[in-house]
Scaffold this motif. Structure first.
Motif, PDB file in Angstrom:
ATOM      1  N   THR A 154       0.867  -1.166   0.000  1.00  0.00           N
ATOM      2  CA  THR A 154       0.000   0.000   0.000  1.00  0.00           C
ATOM      3  C   THR A 154       0.911   1.224   0.000  1.00  0.00           C
ATOM      4  OG1 THR A 154      -1.655  -1.194   1.264  1.00  0.00           O
ATOM      5  CG2 THR A 154      -1.815   1.204   1.260  1.00  0.00           C
ATOM      6  N   ARG A 156       0.659   5.271  -0.652  1.00  0.00           N
ATOM      7  CA  ARG A 156      -0.154   6.457  -0.930  1.00  0.00           C
ATOM      8  C   ARG A 156       0.573   7.707  -0.478  1.00  0.00           C
ATOM      9  NH1 ARG A 156      -4.979   3.193   2.052  1.00  0.00           N
ATOM     10  NH2 ARG A 156      -5.535   1.865   0.299  1.00  0.00           N
ATOM     11  N   VAL A 198      -5.487  -1.471 -13.052  1.00  0.00           N
ATOM     12  CA  VAL A 198      -6.651  -0.599 -13.230  1.00  0.00           C
ATOM     13  C   VAL A 198      -6.346   0.716 -12.531  1.00  0.00           C
ATOM     14  CG1 VAL A 198      -8.332  -2.488 -13.375  1.00  0.00           C
ATOM     15  CG2 VAL A 198      -7.780  -1.500 -11.137  1.00  0.00           C
ATOM     16  N   GLY A 199      -7.062   1.750 -12.901  1.00  0.00           N
ATOM     17  CA  GLY A 199      -6.801   3.052 -12.272  1.00  0.00           C
ATOM     18  C   GLY A 199      -7.750   4.092 -12.784  1.00  0.00           C
ATOM     19  N   GLY A 200      -7.665   5.267 -12.224  1.00  0.00           N
ATOM     20  CA  GLY A 200      -8.559   6.327 -12.651  1.00  0.00           C
ATOM     21  C   GLY A 200      -8.184   7.650 -12.015  1.00  0.00           C
ATOM     22  N   LEU A 202      -9.697   9.592  -9.599  1.00  0.00           N
ATOM     23  CA  LEU A 202     -10.721   9.699  -8.558  1.00  0.00           C
ATOM     24  C   LEU A 202     -10.516  10.940  -7.712  1.00  0.00           C
ATOM     25  CD1 LEU A 202     -11.152   5.989  -7.392  1.00  0.00           C
ATOM     26  CD2 LEU A 202     -12.148   7.188  -9.341  1.00  0.00           C
ATOM     27  N   ILE A 203      -9.291  11.456  -7.679  1.00  0.00           N
ATOM     28  CA  ILE A 203      -9.009  12.635  -6.859  1.00  0.00           C
ATOM     29  C   ILE A 203      -9.225  13.901  -7.672  1.00  0.00           C
ATOM     30  CG2 ILE A 203      -7.217  13.846  -5.544  1.00  0.00           C
ATOM     31  CD1 ILE A 203      -5.884  10.986  -5.262  1.00  0.00           C
ATOM     32  N   VAL A 217      -4.752   0.289  -8.877  1.00  0.00           N
ATOM     33  CA  VAL A 217      -4.511  -1.003  -8.241  1.00  0.00           C
ATOM     34  C   VAL A 217      -3.833  -1.870  -9.291  1.00  0.00           C
ATOM     35  CG1 VAL A 217      -5.476  -3.037  -7.120  1.00  0.00           C
ATOM     36  CG2 VAL A 217      -6.590  -0.820  -6.820  1.00  0.00           C
ATOM     37  N   GLU A 231      -1.327  -0.957  -4.233  1.00  0.00           N
ATOM     38  CA  GLU A 231      -2.419   0.010  -4.115  1.00  0.00           C
ATOM     39  C   GLU A 231      -1.825   1.400  -4.070  1.00  0.00           C
ATOM     40  OE1 GLU A 231      -4.977  -2.835  -1.004  1.00  0.00           O
ATOM     41  OE2 GLU A 231      -4.052  -0.966  -0.346  1.00  0.00           O
ATOM     42  N   SER A 233      -2.354   5.724  -4.336  1.00  0.00           N
ATOM     43  CA  SER A 233      -3.178   6.925  -4.391  1.00  0.00           C
ATOM     44  C   SER A 233      -2.261   8.122  -4.259  1.00  0.00           C
ATOM     45  CB  SER A 233      -4.206   6.931  -3.264  1.00  0.00           C
ATOM     46  OG  SER A 233      -4.854   8.185  -3.221  1.00  0.00           O
ATOM     47  N   ARG A 235      -3.287  10.865  -2.930  1.00  0.00           N
ATOM     48  CA  ARG A 235      -3.688  11.702  -1.788  1.00  0.00           C
ATOM     49  C   ARG A 235      -4.332  10.873  -0.671  1.00  0.00           C
ATOM     50  NH1 ARG A 235      -7.694  16.139  -3.258  1.00  0.00           N
ATOM     51  NH2 ARG A 235      -5.884  17.327  -3.980  1.00  0.00           N
ATOM     52  N   ALA A 236      -3.563  10.703   0.406  1.00  0.00           N
ATOM     53  CA  ALA A 236      -4.092  10.084   1.620  1.00  0.00           C
ATOM     54  C   ALA A 236      -4.220  11.205   2.646  1.00  0.00           C
ATOM     55  CB  ALA A 236      -3.168   8.988   2.121  1.00  0.00           C
ATOM     56  N   ALA A 237      -5.447  11.504   3.019  1.00  0.00           N
ATOM     57  CA  ALA A 237      -5.722  12.642   3.899  1.00  0.00           C
ATOM     58  C   ALA A 237      -5.003  12.533   5.233  1.00  0.00           C
ATOM     59  CB  ALA A 237      -7.232  12.739   4.130  1.00  0.00           C
TER      60      ALA A 237
ATOM     61  N   ASN B 267      -7.532  10.003   9.859  1.00  0.00           N
ATOM     62  CA  ASN B 267      -7.770  11.237   9.105  1.00  0.00           C
ATOM     63  C   ASN B 267      -6.661  12.234   9.430  1.00  0.00           C
ATOM     64  OD1 ASN B 267      -8.388  12.302  11.595  1.00  0.00           O
ATOM     65  ND2 ASN B 267     -10.606  12.174  11.272  1.00  0.00           N
ATOM     66  N   LYS B 268      -6.836  13.458   9.004  1.00  0.00           N
ATOM     67  CA  LYS B 268      -5.741  14.417   9.157  1.00  0.00           C
ATOM     68  C   LYS B 268      -5.345  14.646  10.616  1.00  0.00           C
ATOM     69  CE  LYS B 268      -8.900  18.324   8.909  1.00  0.00           C
ATOM     70  NZ  LYS B 268      -8.999  18.424  10.392  1.00  0.00           N
TER      71      LYS B 268
ATOM     72  N   HIS C 149     -12.695   5.479  -2.531  1.00  0.00           N
ATOM     73  CA  HIS C 149     -11.815   5.171  -3.656  1.00  0.00           C
ATOM     74  C   HIS C 149     -11.450   3.688  -3.723  1.00  0.00           C
ATOM     75  CE1 HIS C 149     -10.226   9.598  -3.911  1.00  0.00           C
ATOM     76  NE2 HIS C 149     -11.499   9.482  -4.186  1.00  0.00           N
ATOM     77  N   LEU C 150     -11.306   3.068  -2.578  1.00  0.00           N
ATOM     78  CA  LEU C 150     -10.874   1.666  -2.553  1.00  0.00           C
ATOM     79  C   LEU C 150     -11.435   0.946  -1.323  1.00  0.00           C
ATOM     80  CD1 LEU C 150      -8.879  -0.461  -3.903  1.00  0.00           C
ATOM     81  CD2 LEU C 150      -7.255   0.201  -2.146  1.00  0.00           C
ATOM     82  N   LEU C 219     -10.383  -8.548  -8.047  1.00  0.00           N
ATOM     83  CA  LEU C 219     -10.320  -7.100  -8.227  1.00  0.00           C
ATOM     84  C   LEU C 219     -11.660  -6.669  -8.813  1.00  0.00           C
ATOM     85  CD1 LEU C 219      -8.517  -4.593  -8.209  1.00  0.00           C
ATOM     86  CD2 LEU C 219      -7.423  -5.441 -10.264  1.00  0.00           C
ATOM     87  N   PHE C 227     -12.626   1.172  -6.547  1.00  0.00           N
ATOM     88  CA  PHE C 227     -12.099  -0.164  -6.782  1.00  0.00           C
ATOM     89  C   PHE C 227     -12.283  -1.026  -5.547  1.00  0.00           C
ATOM     90  CE2 PHE C 227      -9.746   2.703  -9.589  1.00  0.00           C
ATOM     91  CZ  PHE C 227     -10.034   2.111 -10.812  1.00  0.00           C
ATOM     92  N   PHE C 247     -10.854   3.120   1.914  1.00  0.00           N
ATOM     93  CA  PHE C 247     -10.007   4.291   1.692  1.00  0.00           C
ATOM     94  C   PHE C 247     -10.780   5.312   0.863  1.00  0.00           C
ATOM     95  CE2 PHE C 247      -7.040   6.559  -1.098  1.00  0.00           C
ATOM     96  CZ  PHE C 247      -6.286   7.211  -0.135  1.00  0.00           C
ATOM     97  N   SER C 249     -11.522   9.838  -0.045  1.00  0.00           N
ATOM     98  CA  SER C 249     -10.896  11.146  -0.274  1.00  0.00           C
ATOM     99  C   SER C 249     -10.568  11.861   1.031  1.00  0.00           C
ATOM    100  CB  SER C 249     -11.811  12.014  -1.130  1.00  0.00           C
ATOM    101  OG  SER C 249     -13.078  12.149  -0.496  1.00  0.00           O
ATOM    102  N   GLY C 250     -11.239  11.508   2.108  1.00  0.00           N
ATOM    103  CA  GLY C 250     -11.013  12.211   3.370  1.00  0.00           C
ATOM    104  C   GLY C 250     -10.377  11.379   4.469  1.00  0.00           C
ATOM    105  N   GLY C 251     -10.026  10.149   4.168  1.00  0.00           N
ATOM    106  CA  GLY C 251      -9.408   9.325   5.210  1.00  0.00           C
ATOM    107  C   GLY C 251      -9.598   7.853   4.977  1.00  0.00           C
TER     108      GLY C 251
END
Lengths: 347, 347, 347, 347
Positions: A154, A156, A198-200, A202-203, A217, A231, A233, A235-237, B267-268, C149-150, C219, C227, C247, C249-251
């Motif tokens: 993982t 991120r 796979v991917g996209g 999303l952010i 992923v 895995e 990303s 952006r991991a908050a 989280n943050k 997201h995941l 997957l 995903f 997982f 966008s915010g945590g």
């Protein structure tokens, strides 16, 4: 003041260049004598901060300085292979940040020059020098969890880089995932046979315009039959998320995240631990120091670096396969990319 | 429906009485046939909920019922010794909630009746039946951490009880700390030699009017030379805090808290785990079940209970010593309280 | 003894049948009146243990008993759909263990009977009733981690079942992964759009003869664009591994494993925590109780069960897609399996 | 090479002297110009390793060097007060390792010289500069856990020092506990009112011959009414144990131990984390760097150090009280030791 053994030139005065410059300042037998960056402000700043006597605005000038026996390539990825080639041709030992190149052709050309010149080349997969990953690898190689069935990485980042960075980094698979592809090989001492990615976006949907993704992923099958998952990303908050899990017939090895401190607050809402260390400078502080020590030790003792040109090349092949898989939405075998999957070690 | 082997009467329809009643409902060979409580509402409520056919408003009437062979004493602590004595005189087996009595004299009188009647007596130190504490004890007794140097018991309730409870519980050392004194003996298989206690009304100054305290630290020296610490509070904002630490020449054994669930939110602001289980009903659910099973098994198999009258008596002696230490602000030896420190086991 | 509201017949006296029988014994308004199993020894044993008056060696005899208003189907998976159909035709409410069927056709036939009879049907996805997963779902649905997201579900059994079980369970995707497919839907309130599955016989090559696998990675792409990953193994040497990671966008929300106890031993080799709970009976004790309470509450209060026939059908569709993907080594869309992807909820 | 602002002399070439010497090597504006130690081998070794031009075998010669403006006193504790006095008389700024002295009289004499000379004095309570303890203090001071009720400091070394060290360190309360007494004051911003100490030779009976103990529990009452506990041991088999717990009306703050790495191995025996960092060099690496930076910053910016002579004096008073309590086996008030308990801050 006595003449130091190794005289080093730094190419690229960005974030990662500064990390290496600071760490070299702590090594007694190495002297950082020059820095080159087209952004003079950046180069001057590092020079002042660390005490580097010579500042260039182009790397070619730096390479011409014959007193410099060794270079650190910390410029944008799109320039790596080209500079490796030129530096090798000038007979310099080379530490090159990852990725070694953005294509196998470029990589092969650069590696040919390195081989011909007989100089050392180490690629900047610093995570190999992290004590936790190193111990995980040892435990696995010593059979502590039996046969490996699954590796999950993982990885991120805390936040998406700026557009300038994104344009020159080669895309997610060459930038972030590159570390994870190398980690997969390092931990398992095995090679990928097939990759499905796979991917996209999303952010941030704007990444599409750059032809890039921010979330991925990647599913791998290794030669041993074990499966791998990466895995990613952007952006991991909650900060830098850098975990590994190795699952085998006899147990499991995990590498957990590093928290900012060891404080725990308990109140009516629960038990609150500190946040993850924010980014690579904090999380991998120790591995960067170990990495650069190791590089200079290889030069001094004329040993093969712990991360070779071959390692750099394999991570590129995996990124190429992942990208093709993403686009064509099918599993891609490494043989398809490499011709035949090469044996481990330089040929 | 076949006649069940053991016919039980419950004395006291409060919180803890209800816990036992519910658990007995799940045991096939035991039948709860009567409940007694001066508060008829409470007795009727449990009777309806669990299905108890007979309801009394005084425990004497219950004791007169000759079909009842066994009683659970769950009335307020100030009544325990008296009821134990009467129940023993009627030839009933007895499960008595802690503390056995509020003074050694009362305890001795009750224990004499029990001995004379030859009935079983088990005192309600349920924590001995908790799997974590049990495993901690086993590890210690098997020498896994070598010689014991320090035991620390952290024991904090989630909130201060109501005034009615406080008036009849015998004070902090006989109520809360009583469990910890027993746990100290259980874990170490050793006895306290000397006790020094400090405490105060840090949560609620009104406790002073009741002659009680809400916060205490008790320092013990055991016969082996090891030290013991008990930390008590009547209010932990984060829920029931029930930890043990055993430190020895070869390592350390800890028993950690139980959280409400295994969810973690990152989280943050950090990494957030669930809160502690709120109070004894949640945290010690399993130990209450095990405790009451064990009691009935002792009756059926005619074995000595896992928590004896002697154990009940020793926890009282420790509470007496702690109270004297608190008042006189000096270390108090157990010999001073007990005459001479008795050997382990009934004499 | 008063007539209890719900009279239940248990079909199948294996491990999971016994779990439900024990839990029903603790519910006052429900009476377990019959058990059926071709293995008479097993049926008799449960009957004696829990106190069930009637024992049958075939489920049809049980279904004929008109006083039984409700059945629990705990027979091997290959028989589920058939028995659901027959029980519905007899007007019984049905709790059916997962999977509902081993093909969509069978499922549809069974569901048609259920709909026609107007009886309740709940499918045994007990993990939905686990407090940790429930809280994870709530946190996600309340937006605590923003956009998803995941999702990763790690689901590993402690050991490979015996051959008899393996022959009748429908294979890994219908047996183990079935829970995870349902959990994916439950947590996200979303549906899978596409599935790519890999797997193999890494534990025991003999599984190949059974046409089964013991290790898989699945997957998924959900409709939302998120995903999903499911990691399965039939043998985790360290016990039942049941984790979830969400997982967004915010945590991130994690559900961690449950350990056997809360003891920690520290010595020169490190810090040693207890092992995972060994298998579902220990790990999901609470969720099984909650599940069966919920089912009877739905009958009593005439409400829709928390796990519907539609849920049962969707898990089958996902298993079908996974199996096809595994065999054809390509991503398989759910539309391909379902005709068109149905909307959530019964149509 | 430009003249550096601060020219430093190191007195004492032992373990802790070496730690500071290495850290100073990384500060650009500070130059370590001399080292003094009667053990020439030790002094020469550090000089070679760090690059110190001048080596003395007595500290007086070093103090005579007028180019030196600042000294670090890292000699054995019995010499601290005397050297502080002499260094102050020579007008040097002083960083003095803990404890400042082994008696209040010596401390007062030394502090009078420091005051008269107007030089900076910082005492080596490095743990104040640890990020975890610092954050714990901030949380407490910001009221996050309400009113403080209990502070517990667990402070265990990995192994017992050699006899030479034990003879000159002043005993457990002046050596190890000294840090904990200071930490208690630092975290709470409060003063001890009374101390009760118990202890013994549980690890090594030979300590009795040295008039010392290897295990201690110190119970404190602070002016606020809160209680304090310090738990000390000279040997924790699992490595350096450095924990703090702050319990208050609104919650609890803990500082947990630092493990060697973040690897976790799960197998049939449980879940195995890494060991604690072994000793202070590993655990407090960061706090030592911060401490020495802070000291030089105070000199440069003419500010009061973060750990003052007053702080040094109070830790001595607490050690004196603890020792008296241990010998006389009674609670000892700080007023008894100090005359009257002084207000916080230099008078």
């Amino acid at each position: 003041m006595r003449e130091k053994a190794i005289r080093v030139g730094l190419i690229g005065a960005g974030t990662i260049g500064r990390v290496h410059a600071m760490n070299i300042a702590g090594i007694r037998e190495v002297e950082l004598v020059a820095v080159a960056d087209p952004v003079q402000l950046a180069a001057n700043k590092i020079a002042a901060e660390v005490g580097i006597p010579n500042v260039f605005d182009d790397y070619q000038s730096l390479l011409k300085d014959e007193r410099i026996t060794c270079v650190l390539i910390c410029s944008p990825p799109i320039t790596h292979a080209m500079i490796v080639e030129e530096a090798a041709n000038k007979g310099k030992h080379i530490f090159c940040e990852k990725p070694l190149a953005l294509s196998l052709d470029e990589a092969d050309k650069a590696l040919a020059s390195v081989e011909k010149a007989g100089v050392k080349l180490q690629v900047g997969y610093n995570r190999r020098f992290d004590p936790s990953f190193r111990r995980a690898r040892e435990l696995l190689q010593h059979g502590v969890i039996g046969n490996l069935h699954l590796v999950r990485i993982t990885s991120r980042d805390p936040d998406i880089p700026n557009v300038e960075y994104l344009r020159t980094c080669g895309g997610l698979f060459f930038d972030t995932t590159s570390h994870d592809f190398d980690m997969m090989r390092y931990l398992t001492a095995d090679e990928a046979e097939e990759i499905f990615a796979v991917g996209g976006e999303l952010i941030d949907p704007k990444l599409r315009e750059l032809g890039d993704i921010d979330t991925a992923v990647v599913l791998l099958r290794l030669r041993s039959g074990a499966f791998g998952i990466v895995e990613n990303s952007r952006r991991a908050a909650y900060g830098y998320d850098q975990r590994v899990e190795l699952f085998g017939s006899g147990g499991m090895i995990e590498v957990m995240n590093h928290l900012c401190d060891q404080t725990v607050l308990s109140n009516k809402d629960g038990r609150h631990l500190a946040r993850n260390k924010w980014f690579f400078q904090e999380r991998y502080r120790e591995s960067f120091v170990n990495e650069i020590f190791s590089f200079f030790a290889c030069i001094k003792e004329d040993k093969e670096p712990e991360v070779t040109g071959f390692d750099g090349r394999m991570a590129i092949a995996m990124a190429v396969a992942a990208k093709r898989s993403l686009i064509e939405h099918r599993p891609v075998s490494l043989t398809e990319v490499l011709g035949k999957v090469s044996k481990r070690g330089p040929e």
